[in-house]
Design an enzyme around this catalytic site. Structure first.
Site, PDB file in Angstrom:
ATOM      1  N   ARG A   1      86.494   4.257 -15.272  1.00 23.18           N
ATOM      2  CA  ARG A   1      85.981   5.171 -14.236  1.00 23.18           C
ATOM      3  C   ARG A   1      85.410   4.394 -13.060  1.00 23.18           C
ATOM      4  O   ARG A   1      85.524   4.826 -11.918  1.00 23.18           O
ATOM      5  CB  ARG A   1      84.967   6.128 -14.845  1.00 23.18           C
ATOM      6  CG  ARG A   1      85.656   7.115 -15.765  1.00 23.18           C
ATOM      7  CD  ARG A   1      84.709   8.154 -16.312  1.00 23.18           C
ATOM      8  NE  ARG A   1      85.369   8.917 -17.357  1.00 23.18           N
ATOM      9  CZ  ARG A   1      84.740   9.740 -18.192  1.00 23.18           C
ATOM     10  NH1 ARG A   1      83.432   9.899 -18.081  1.00 23.18           N
ATOM     11  NH2 ARG A   1      85.411  10.403 -19.114  1.00 23.18           N
TER      12      ARG A   1
ATOM     13  N   LYS B   1      93.641   8.726 -27.988  1.00 23.18           N
ATOM     14  CA  LYS B   1      92.861   7.912 -27.051  1.00 23.18           C
ATOM     15  C   LYS B   1      91.387   8.206 -27.219  1.00 23.18           C
ATOM     16  O   LYS B   1      91.032   9.388 -27.255  1.00 23.18           O
ATOM     17  CB  LYS B   1      93.321   8.252 -25.636  1.00 23.18           C
ATOM     18  CG  LYS B   1      92.603   7.498 -24.546  1.00 23.18           C
ATOM     19  CD  LYS B   1      93.012   8.044 -23.212  1.00 23.18           C
ATOM     20  CE  LYS B   1      92.128   7.403 -22.165  1.00 23.18           C
ATOM     21  NZ  LYS B   1      92.113   8.121 -20.932  1.00 23.18           N
TER      22      LYS B   1
ATOM     23  N   TYR C   1      95.446  -3.080 -21.634  1.00 19.23           N
ATOM     24  CA  TYR C   1      95.198  -4.034 -20.545  1.00 19.23           C
ATOM     25  C   TYR C   1      95.452  -5.470 -21.006  1.00 19.23           C
ATOM     26  O   TYR C   1      95.507  -6.387 -20.192  1.00 19.23           O
ATOM     27  CB  TYR C   1      93.753  -3.877 -20.040  1.00 19.23           C
ATOM     28  CG  TYR C   1      93.449  -2.466 -19.591  1.00 19.23           C
ATOM     29  CD1 TYR C   1      93.777  -2.037 -18.306  1.00 19.23           C
ATOM     30  CD2 TYR C   1      92.885  -1.531 -20.464  1.00 19.23           C
ATOM     31  CE1 TYR C   1      93.547  -0.738 -17.897  1.00 19.23           C
ATOM     32  CE2 TYR C   1      92.642  -0.225 -20.063  1.00 19.23           C
ATOM     33  CZ  TYR C   1      92.980   0.160 -18.785  1.00 19.23           C
ATOM     34  OH  TYR C   1      92.760   1.461 -18.393  1.00 19.23           O
TER      35      TYR C   1
ATOM     36  N   CYS D   1      91.521  13.823 -11.635  1.00 19.69           N
ATOM     37  CA  CYS D   1      90.167  13.272 -11.484  1.00 19.69           C
ATOM     38  C   CYS D   1      90.070  12.122 -10.482  1.00 19.69           C
ATOM     39  O   CYS D   1      89.023  11.920  -9.874  1.00 19.69           O
ATOM     40  CB  CYS D   1      89.585  12.862 -12.831  1.00 19.69           C
ATOM     41  SG  CYS D   1      90.424  11.477 -13.598  1.00 19.69           S
TER      42      CYS D   1
ATOM     43  N   LYS E   1      92.732  13.414 -26.839  1.00 12.22           N
ATOM     44  CA  LYS E   1      91.927  12.575 -25.956  1.00 12.22           C
ATOM     45  C   LYS E   1      90.469  12.973 -26.118  1.00 12.22           C
ATOM     46  O   LYS E   1      90.088  14.115 -25.864  1.00 12.22           O
ATOM     47  CB  LYS E   1      92.373  12.767 -24.505  1.00 12.22           C
ATOM     48  CG  LYS E   1      91.535  11.971 -23.522  1.00 12.22           C
ATOM     49  CD  LYS E   1      92.091  12.022 -22.132  1.00 12.22           C
ATOM     50  CE  LYS E   1      91.188  11.282 -21.161  1.00 12.22           C
ATOM     51  NZ  LYS E   1      91.741  11.216 -19.818  1.00 12.22           N
TER      52      LYS E   1
ATOM     53  N   SER F   1      89.816   1.006 -21.590  1.00 13.78           N
ATOM     54  CA  SER F   1      89.082   0.037 -20.779  1.00 13.78           C
ATOM     55  C   SER F   1      87.847  -0.531 -21.477  1.00 13.78           C
ATOM     56  O   SER F   1      87.580  -1.728 -21.384  1.00 13.78           O
ATOM     57  CB  SER F   1      88.688   0.681 -19.452  1.00 13.78           C
ATOM     58  OG  SER F   1      87.896   1.836 -19.674  1.00 13.78           O
TER      59      SER F   1
ATOM     60  N   CYS G   1      96.829  13.503 -13.568  1.00 13.48           N
ATOM     61  CA  CYS G   1      95.481  14.059 -13.712  1.00 13.48           C
ATOM     62  C   CYS G   1      94.854  14.120 -12.328  1.00 13.48           C
ATOM     63  O   CYS G   1      95.159  13.292 -11.472  1.00 13.48           O
ATOM     64  CB  CYS G   1      94.634  13.177 -14.627  1.00 13.48           C
ATOM     65  SG  CYS G   1      93.028  13.908 -14.998  1.00 13.48           S
TER      66      CYS G   1
ATOM     67  N   CYS H   1      88.730  16.777 -13.810  1.00  9.30           N
ATOM     68  CA  CYS H   1      90.186  16.720 -14.026  1.00  9.30           C
ATOM     69  C   CYS H   1      90.887  18.021 -13.652  1.00  9.30           C
ATOM     70  O   CYS H   1      92.071  18.195 -13.913  1.00  9.30           O
ATOM     71  CB  CYS H   1      90.487  16.359 -15.480  1.00  9.30           C
ATOM     72  SG  CYS H   1      89.767  14.776 -15.964  1.00  9.30           S
TER      73      CYS H   1
ATOM     74  N   GLU I   1      95.750  19.831 -31.625  1.00 13.54           N
ATOM     75  CA  GLU I   1      96.120  19.483 -30.246  1.00 13.54           C
ATOM     76  C   GLU I   1      97.524  18.881 -30.198  1.00 13.54           C
ATOM     77  O   GLU I   1      98.327  19.202 -29.325  1.00 13.54           O
ATOM     78  CB  GLU I   1      95.119  18.473 -29.665  1.00 13.54           C
ATOM     79  CG  GLU I   1      93.799  19.070 -29.225  1.00 13.54           C
ATOM     80  CD  GLU I   1      93.906  19.788 -27.880  1.00 13.54           C
ATOM     81  OE1 GLU I   1      95.020  19.908 -27.335  1.00 13.54           O
ATOM     82  OE2 GLU I   1      92.863  20.236 -27.383  1.00 13.54           O
TER      83      GLU I   1
ATOM     84  N   ARG J   1      82.800  15.407 -19.177  1.00 11.82           N
ATOM     85  CA  ARG J   1      84.106  15.963 -19.516  1.00 11.82           C
ATOM     86  C   ARG J   1      84.128  16.635 -20.898  1.00 11.82           C
ATOM     87  O   ARG J   1      85.185  16.910 -21.434  1.00 11.82           O
ATOM     88  CB  ARG J   1      85.157  14.856 -19.481  1.00 11.82           C
ATOM     89  CG  ARG J   1      85.290  14.136 -18.153  1.00 11.82           C
ATOM     90  CD  ARG J   1      86.717  13.659 -17.953  1.00 11.82           C
ATOM     91  NE  ARG J   1      86.854  12.521 -17.069  1.00 11.82           N
ATOM     92  CZ  ARG J   1      86.633  12.550 -15.753  1.00 11.82           C
ATOM     93  NH1 ARG J   1      86.231  13.659 -15.164  1.00 11.82           N
ATOM     94  NH2 ARG J   1      86.815  11.459 -15.027  1.00 11.82           N
TER      95      ARG J   1
HETATM   96  C1  PBG Z   1      92.119  10.239 -16.280  1.00  9.47           C
HETATM   97  C2  PBG Z   1      92.133   9.099 -17.239  1.00  9.47           C
HETATM   98  C3  PBG Z   1      91.051   8.392 -17.791  1.00  9.47           C
HETATM   99  C4  PBG Z   1      91.604   7.355 -18.525  1.00  9.47           C
HETATM  100  C5  PBG Z   1      92.982   7.483 -18.450  1.00  9.47           C
HETATM  101  N1  PBG Z   1      93.287   8.569 -17.656  1.00  9.47           N
HETATM  102  C6  PBG Z   1      89.592   8.547 -17.594  1.00  9.47           C
HETATM  103  C7  PBG Z   1      88.890   9.721 -18.104  1.00  9.47           C
HETATM  104  O1  PBG Z   1      89.428  10.614 -18.745  1.00  9.47           O
HETATM  105  O2  PBG Z   1      87.704   9.783 -17.783  1.00  9.47           O
HETATM  106  C8  PBG Z   1      90.826   6.293 -19.272  1.00  9.47           C
HETATM  107  C9  PBG Z   1      91.551   5.005 -19.460  1.00  9.47           C
HETATM  108  C10 PBG Z   1      90.692   3.871 -19.896  1.00  9.47           C
HETATM  109  O3  PBG Z   1      89.472   3.996 -20.144  1.00  9.47           O
HETATM  110  O4  PBG Z   1      91.249   2.777 -20.015  1.00  9.47           O
HETATM  111  N2  PBG Z   1      91.705  11.453 -16.781  1.00  9.47           N
END
Ligand code: PBG
Length: 331
Positions: A214, A257, A322, A131, A204, A283, A129, A139, A242, A226
């Site tokens: 982030r 996700k 994590y 970003c 996602k 996260s 990605c 992204c 998707e 986004r």
């Molecule tokens: C990159 C990406 C993100 C996450 C994984 N790959 C952030 C986003 O899309 O803003 C999030 C992972 C997490 O929150 O643990 N695009």
């Protein structure tokens, strides 16, 4: 037995579900779902330099690591029986087109090489990605405030090839551009990487649960958000669409996700398709558990075990989390 009495059913007293809950042996005998470290993938954040190991404020217990330290950490992860790691990069510099993201000596390819030369068979997955590498934090390539779909695809293809050439076993596009799975598959195959697998972040969602990530990856969009490319949290049917598109384009594993607020989506995807399904316990889900545990408000070990079990019960084969190291130590 009185009809309509809610406290009695026709089956009781002949049927007594508690019979199979009396001892741990009995419970284990009839347990339907299990979680093993071999089903988990642990996220790692790679930074430039050497000897860097800095705890991430928003993700207690996780670290910003330079390539040499990533290799040490990956070795420890391998020893714990965890399936693999997924790498995110924090580059030395950012620009409009995220060029450090597809540089051959970028932070992620360097870390991939360091891990592959240190670990025996730990799976190395890379997040694909832009970003983390763009100055604007989106992204894809920007024109004004518009994220351009098709011009972004070529850059993602280049990034995937660079990761594969460094030794990644699996590449994982997380950008949500249309057509990126097909574009990445073609780019990989054209360069001879036909055996590198593709794990797509297929469903996602545009989620507030990515906040701590982030902050950790320094990847928040500078302007806007986004929602023009990630999915609307209100939609479940769209996730199936998707996922179907990504499988048609060549995804080997599809991911939902975040995980916990979308377990219904995990279940729907599991029932609709026959490729492996992954879920990302993101996260924000992790940070909430850590914050409450630090205050002594919850039993962290039990919460984590129950959380990962519920994601598996919903139908996920693979979990990105994590909590992987803690879980592996506890199991
Ligand atoms: C990159 C990406 C993100 C996450 C994984 N790959 C952030 C986003 O899309 O803003 C999030 C992972 C997490 O929150 O643990 N695009």
């Amino acid at each position: 037995m009185r009809a309509g009495d809610p406290a009695t059913t026709l089956s009781y007293p002949l049927e007594r579900p508690r019979r199979l809950r009396r001892t741990e042996r009995l419970r284990a005998l009839v347990r339907e779902t299990a979680v093993a470290p071999s089903q988990l993938i642990y996220p790692l954040f790679v930074v430039p330099g050497e000897g860097v190991r800095r705890e991430i404020e928003t993700l207690p217990g996780c670290f910003h690591l330079s390539a040499d330290e990533v290799a040490r950490e990956a070795h420890a992860v391998e020893q714990l029986g965890i399936a693999g790691v997924i790498l995110f990069g924090l580059p030395a510099g950012k620009d409009e087109r995220g060029s450090q993201g597809y540089a051959e000596d970028g932070v992620v390819p360097n870390a991939v090489r360091a891990i592959r030369s240190t670990c025996r068979d730990l799976l190395v997955v890379t997040d694909v990605c832009l970003c983390e590498y763009t100055s604007h934090g989106h992204c894809g390539v920007l024109a004004g405030s518009e994220v351009l779909n098709d011009p972004t695809l070529a850059l993602l293809g280049r990034m995937a090839v660079v990761h594969a050439s460094a030794g990644a076993h699996v590449v994982a596009p997380s950008d949500m551009m249309d057509g990126r799975v097909g574009a990445i598959r073609r780019a990989l195959d054209d360069e001879g990487h036909t055996d590198v697998a593709l794990l797509s972040y297929a469903a996602k969602y545009a989620s507030a649960f990515y906040g701590p990530f982030r902050a950790a990856a320094d990847s928040a969009p500078q302007v806007g958000d986004r929602r023009g490319y990630q999915m609307d949290p209100a939609n479940r049917r769209e996730a199936l669409r998707e996922v179907r598109l990504d499988i048609e384009e060549g995804a080997d594993i599809v991911m939902v996700k975040p995980a916990l607020p979308y377990l219904d989506v995990v279940r729907a995807v599991r029932e609709a398709i026959d490729v492996p399904v992954a879920a990302y316990n993101v996260s924000g889900e992790y940070a909430m558990v850590k914050a409450a545990a630090q205050r002594g408000w919850i039993d962290e070990e039990r919460i984590v075990k129950e959380t990962l079990l519920s994601i598996r019960r919903a139908g996920a084969d693979v979990i990105l989390t994590y909590h992987a190291k803690d879980f592996a130590r506890w199991s």
